[in-house]
Design a protein around this motif. Structure first.
Motif, PDB file in Angstrom:
ATOM      1  N   PRO A   1       0.847  -1.204   0.000  1.00 22.31           N
ATOM      2  CA  PRO A   1       0.000   0.000   0.000  1.00 22.31           C
ATOM      3  C   PRO A   1       0.882   1.254   0.000  1.00 22.31           C
ATOM      4  O   PRO A   1       2.037   1.210   0.433  1.00 22.31           O
ATOM      5  CB  PRO A   1      -0.773  -0.107   1.323  1.00 22.31           C
ATOM      6  N   THR A   2       0.341   2.363  -0.461  1.00 29.01           N
ATOM      7  CA  THR A   2       1.140   3.589  -0.531  1.00 29.01           C
ATOM      8  C   THR A   2       1.565   4.092   0.846  1.00 29.01           C
ATOM      9  O   THR A   2       2.541   4.814   0.962  1.00 29.01           O
ATOM     10  CB  THR A   2       0.380   4.710  -1.248  1.00 29.01           C
ATOM     11  N   CYS A   3       0.858   3.675   1.900  1.00 29.61           N
ATOM     12  CA  CYS A   3       1.224   4.101   3.248  1.00 29.61           C
ATOM     13  C   CYS A   3       2.330   3.216   3.839  1.00 29.61           C
ATOM     14  O   CYS A   3       2.761   3.434   4.970  1.00 29.61           O
ATOM     15  CB  CYS A   3      -0.004   4.089   4.162  1.00 29.61           C
ATOM     16  N   PHE A   4       2.814   2.246   3.087  1.00 35.21           N
ATOM     17  CA  PHE A   4       3.830   1.294   3.534  1.00 35.21           C
ATOM     18  C   PHE A   4       5.111   2.005   3.951  1.00 35.21           C
ATOM     19  O   PHE A   4       5.603   2.885   3.257  1.00 35.21           O
ATOM     20  CB  PHE A   4       4.145   0.320   2.389  1.00 35.21           C
ATOM     21  N   GLU A   5       5.641   1.613   5.117  1.00 33.92           N
ATOM     22  CA  GLU A   5       6.919   2.133   5.588  1.00 33.92           C
ATOM     23  C   GLU A   5       7.881   0.959   5.733  1.00 33.92           C
ATOM     24  O   GLU A   5       7.676   0.071   6.563  1.00 33.92           O
ATOM     25  CB  GLU A   5       6.752   2.847   6.927  1.00 33.92           C
ATOM     26  N   ASP A   6       8.915   0.959   4.919  1.00 33.95           N
ATOM     27  CA  ASP A   6       9.886  -0.136   4.900  1.00 33.95           C
ATOM     28  C   ASP A   6      10.516  -0.332   6.279  1.00 33.95           C
ATOM     29  O   ASP A   6      10.928   0.616   6.924  1.00 33.95           O
ATOM     30  CB  ASP A   6      10.972   0.160   3.863  1.00 33.95           C
ATOM     31  N   GLY A   7      10.535  -1.581   6.730  1.00 32.03           N
ATOM     32  CA  GLY A   7      11.162  -1.907   7.997  1.00 32.03           C
ATOM     33  C   GLY A   7      10.235  -1.902   9.193  1.00 32.03           C
ATOM     34  O   GLY A   7      10.585  -2.413  10.248  1.00 32.03           O
ATOM     35  N   HIS A   8       9.057  -1.340   9.062  1.00 28.36           N
ATOM     36  CA  HIS A   8       8.117  -1.323  10.186  1.00 28.36           C
ATOM     37  C   HIS A   8       7.386  -2.666  10.207  1.00 28.36           C
ATOM     38  O   HIS A   8       6.817  -3.080   9.195  1.00 28.36           O
ATOM     39  CB  HIS A   8       7.126  -0.171  10.058  1.00 28.36           C
ATOM     40  N   PRO A   9       7.385  -3.371  11.347  1.00 33.12           N
ATOM     41  CA  PRO A   9       6.798  -4.723  11.387  1.00 33.12           C
ATOM     42  C   PRO A   9       5.317  -4.773  11.005  1.00 33.12           C
ATOM     43  O   PRO A   9       4.888  -5.703  10.319  1.00 33.12           O
ATOM     44  CB  PRO A   9       7.002  -5.186  12.828  1.00 33.12           C
ATOM     45  N   ASP A  10       4.531  -3.796  11.417  1.00 27.46           N
ATOM     46  CA  ASP A  10       3.109  -3.788  11.055  1.00 27.46           C
ATOM     47  C   ASP A  10       2.936  -3.597   9.553  1.00 27.46           C
ATOM     48  O   ASP A  10       2.098  -4.250   8.924  1.00 27.46           O
ATOM     49  CB  ASP A  10       2.356  -2.692  11.805  1.00 27.46           C
ATOM     50  N   CYS A  11       3.735  -2.716   8.971  1.00 35.11           N
ATOM     51  CA  CYS A  11       3.648  -2.466   7.528  1.00 35.11           C
ATOM     52  C   CYS A  11       4.110  -3.686   6.733  1.00 35.11           C
ATOM     53  O   CYS A  11       3.512  -4.037   5.718  1.00 35.11           O
ATOM     54  CB  CYS A  11       4.470  -1.237   7.149  1.00 35.11           C
ATOM     55  N   GLU A  12       5.165  -4.331   7.196  1.00 34.56           N
ATOM     56  CA  GLU A  12       5.662  -5.534   6.528  1.00 34.56           C
ATOM     57  C   GLU A  12       4.582  -6.618   6.551  1.00 34.56           C
ATOM     58  O   GLU A  12       4.335  -7.285   5.542  1.00 34.56           O
ATOM     59  CB  GLU A  12       6.932  -6.046   7.206  1.00 34.56           C
ATOM     60  N   GLY A  13       3.932  -6.800   7.703  1.00 34.36           N
ATOM     61  CA  GLY A  13       2.869  -7.795   7.822  1.00 34.36           C
ATOM     62  C   GLY A  13       1.677  -7.468   6.940  1.00 34.36           C
ATOM     63  O   GLY A  13       1.068  -8.355   6.333  1.00 34.36           O
ATOM     64  N   CYS A  14       1.350  -6.194   6.858  1.00 31.10           N
ATOM     65  CA  CYS A  14       0.233  -5.762   6.021  1.00 31.10           C
ATOM     66  C   CYS A  14       0.530  -6.071   4.552  1.00 31.10           C
ATOM     67  O   CYS A  14      -0.325  -6.597   3.836  1.00 31.10           O
ATOM     68  CB  CYS A  14      -0.018  -4.270   6.207  1.00 31.10           C
ATOM     69  N   ALA A  15       1.741  -5.760   4.101  1.00 30.78           N
ATOM     70  CA  ALA A  15       2.110  -6.024   2.705  1.00 30.78           C
ATOM     71  C   ALA A  15       2.056  -7.526   2.413  1.00 30.78           C
ATOM     72  O   ALA A  15       1.605  -7.936   1.340  1.00 30.78           O
ATOM     73  CB  ALA A  15       3.495  -5.461   2.410  1.00 30.78           C
ATOM     74  N   GLU A  16       2.480  -8.353   3.365  1.00 34.49           N
ATOM     75  CA  GLU A  16       2.394  -9.800   3.184  1.00 34.49           C
ATOM     76  C   GLU A  16       0.936 -10.232   3.054  1.00 34.49           C
ATOM     77  O   GLU A  16       0.604 -11.063   2.200  1.00 34.49           O
ATOM     78  CB  GLU A  16       3.043 -10.531   4.352  1.00 34.49           C
ATOM     79  N   ASP A  17       0.073  -9.671   3.905  1.00 31.06           N
ATOM     80  CA  ASP A  17      -1.351  -9.998   3.835  1.00 31.06           C
ATOM     81  C   ASP A  17      -1.951  -9.575   2.495  1.00 31.06           C
ATOM     82  O   ASP A  17      -2.770 -10.298   1.921  1.00 31.06           O
ATOM     83  CB  ASP A  17      -2.123  -9.334   4.974  1.00 31.06           C
ATOM     84  N   VAL A  18      -1.543  -8.410   1.994  1.00 25.50           N
ATOM     85  CA  VAL A  18      -2.042  -7.937   0.701  1.00 25.50           C
ATOM     86  C   VAL A  18      -1.630  -8.925  -0.385  1.00 25.50           C
ATOM     87  O   VAL A  18      -2.451  -9.349  -1.203  1.00 25.50           O
ATOM     88  CB  VAL A  18      -1.518  -6.517   0.383  1.00 25.50           C
ATOM     89  N   ARG A  19      -0.359  -9.317  -0.399  1.00 23.91           N
ATOM     90  CA  ARG A  19       0.123 -10.251  -1.413  1.00 23.91           C
ATOM     91  C   ARG A  19      -0.558 -11.615  -1.311  1.00 23.91           C
ATOM     92  O   ARG A  19      -0.796 -12.282  -2.312  1.00 23.91           O
ATOM     93  CB  ARG A  19       1.635 -10.399  -1.328  1.00 23.91           C
ATOM     94  N   ASP A  20      -0.896 -12.026  -0.090  1.00 21.96           N
ATOM     95  CA  ASP A  20      -1.572 -13.310   0.129  1.00 21.96           C
ATOM     96  C   ASP A  20      -3.082 -13.212  -0.093  1.00 21.96           C
ATOM     97  O   ASP A  20      -3.787 -14.221  -0.066  1.00 21.96           O
ATOM     98  CB  ASP A  20      -1.314 -13.829   1.536  1.00 21.96           C
ATOM     99  N   GLY A  21      -3.580 -11.992  -0.252  1.00 26.82           N
ATOM    100  CA  GLY A  21      -5.008 -11.780  -0.483  1.00 26.82           C
ATOM    101  C   GLY A  21      -5.865 -11.917   0.766  1.00 26.82           C
ATOM    102  O   GLY A  21      -7.062 -12.186   0.661  1.00 26.82           O
ATOM    103  N   VAL A  22      -5.269 -11.719   1.934  1.00 20.20           N
ATOM    104  CA  VAL A  22      -6.031 -11.859   3.180  1.00 20.20           C
ATOM    105  C   VAL A  22      -6.027 -10.587   4.029  1.00 20.20           C
ATOM    106  O   VAL A  22      -6.342 -10.626   5.200  1.00 20.20           O
ATOM    107  CB  VAL A  22      -5.478 -13.043   4.033  1.00 20.20           C
ATOM    108  N   ALA A  23      -5.703  -9.461   3.426  1.00 23.02           N
ATOM    109  CA  ALA A  23      -5.692  -8.198   4.176  1.00 23.02           C
ATOM    110  C   ALA A  23      -7.113  -7.851   4.609  1.00 23.02           C
ATOM    111  O   ALA A  23      -8.077  -8.054   3.869  1.00 23.02           O
ATOM    112  CB  ALA A  23      -5.123  -7.070   3.317  1.00 23.02           C
ATOM    113  N   GLU A  24      -7.230  -7.346   5.836  1.00 23.88           N
ATOM    114  CA  GLU A  24      -8.542  -6.946   6.345  1.00 23.88           C
ATOM    115  C   GLU A  24      -9.022  -5.718   5.582  1.00 23.88           C
ATOM    116  O   GLU A  24      -8.287  -4.761   5.390  1.00 23.88           O
ATOM    117  CB  GLU A  24      -8.440  -6.628   7.835  1.00 23.88           C
ATOM    118  N   SER A  25     -10.258  -5.772   5.121  1.00 27.45           N
ATOM    119  CA  SER A  25     -10.800  -4.636   4.376  1.00 27.45           C
ATOM    120  C   SER A  25     -12.139  -4.223   4.957  1.00 27.45           C
ATOM    121  O   SER A  25     -12.651  -4.859   5.859  1.00 27.45           O
ATOM    122  CB  SER A  25     -10.947  -4.996   2.889  1.00 27.45           C
ATOM    123  N   TRP A  26     -12.684  -3.187   4.414  1.00 32.53           N
ATOM    124  CA  TRP A  26     -13.976  -2.684   4.897  1.00 32.53           C
ATOM    125  C   TRP A  26     -14.894  -2.406   3.725  1.00 32.53           C
ATOM    126  O   TRP A  26     -14.544  -2.305   2.613  1.00 32.53           O
ATOM    127  CB  TRP A  26     -13.792  -1.426   5.737  1.00 32.53           C
TER     128      TRP A  26
END
Length: 100
Positions: free
Chosen positions: A75-100
Motif C-alpha cells: 500500500p502507498t502508506c507502507f513504511e519499509d522496515g516497520h513490522p506492522d507495515c511488513e505484515g500488512c504487505a504480506e497480507d495484501v500479497r496473500d489476499g487476506v488483508a482486512e478490508s472494509w
C-alpha cells in the motif's frame, strides 16, 4: 509569548503539517498507480472504492484507509522496515488483508 499566540501558531503548524502529509500521500498514490484504475488492488483480490483504491484496515494505526497498491503489493502508506507495515504487505500479497 502570549498563550493565545502560542496556541494559534501551534494550530497553524499542525494544519500545515496535515496538508503536507495529504499532498505527500496523494503524490505517492499517483506514483504507485499512475493510471488510477486500481488494477493492482484488484489483482491482489482487495475490495476497492469508486476510485480504484484498495480499502484496507491499517494494522499500524488501526484505521480504515483507501490507498493505492503498487506492483509489489505494498500500500502507498507502507513504511519499509516497520513490522506492522511488513505484515500488512504480506497480507495484501496473500489476499487476506482486512478490508472494509
Amino acid at each position: 509569548m502570549d498563550d493565545r499566540l502560542e496556541r494559534v501558531i501551534r494550530q497553524q503548524l499542525r494544519k500545515a503539517g496535515k496538508q503536507f502529509e495529504e499532498a505527500k500521500r496523494a503524490y505517492t498514490e499517483a506514483k504507485a498507480d499512475p493510471e488510477g484504475n486500481g488494477e493492482n488492488a484488484r489483482r491482489y483480490g482487495l475490495a476497492t472504492d469508486d476510485e480504484g483504491r484498495a480499502r484496507i484496515v491499517c494494522r499500524r494505526h488501526a484505521e480504515r484507509r483507501a490507498v493505492a497498491v503498487d506492483d509489489e503489493g505494498r500500500p502507498t502508506c507502507f513504511e519499509d522496515g516497520h513490522p506492522d507495515c511488513e505484515g500488512c504487505a504480506e497480507d495484501v500479497r496473500d489476499g487476506v488483508a482486512e478490508s472494509w
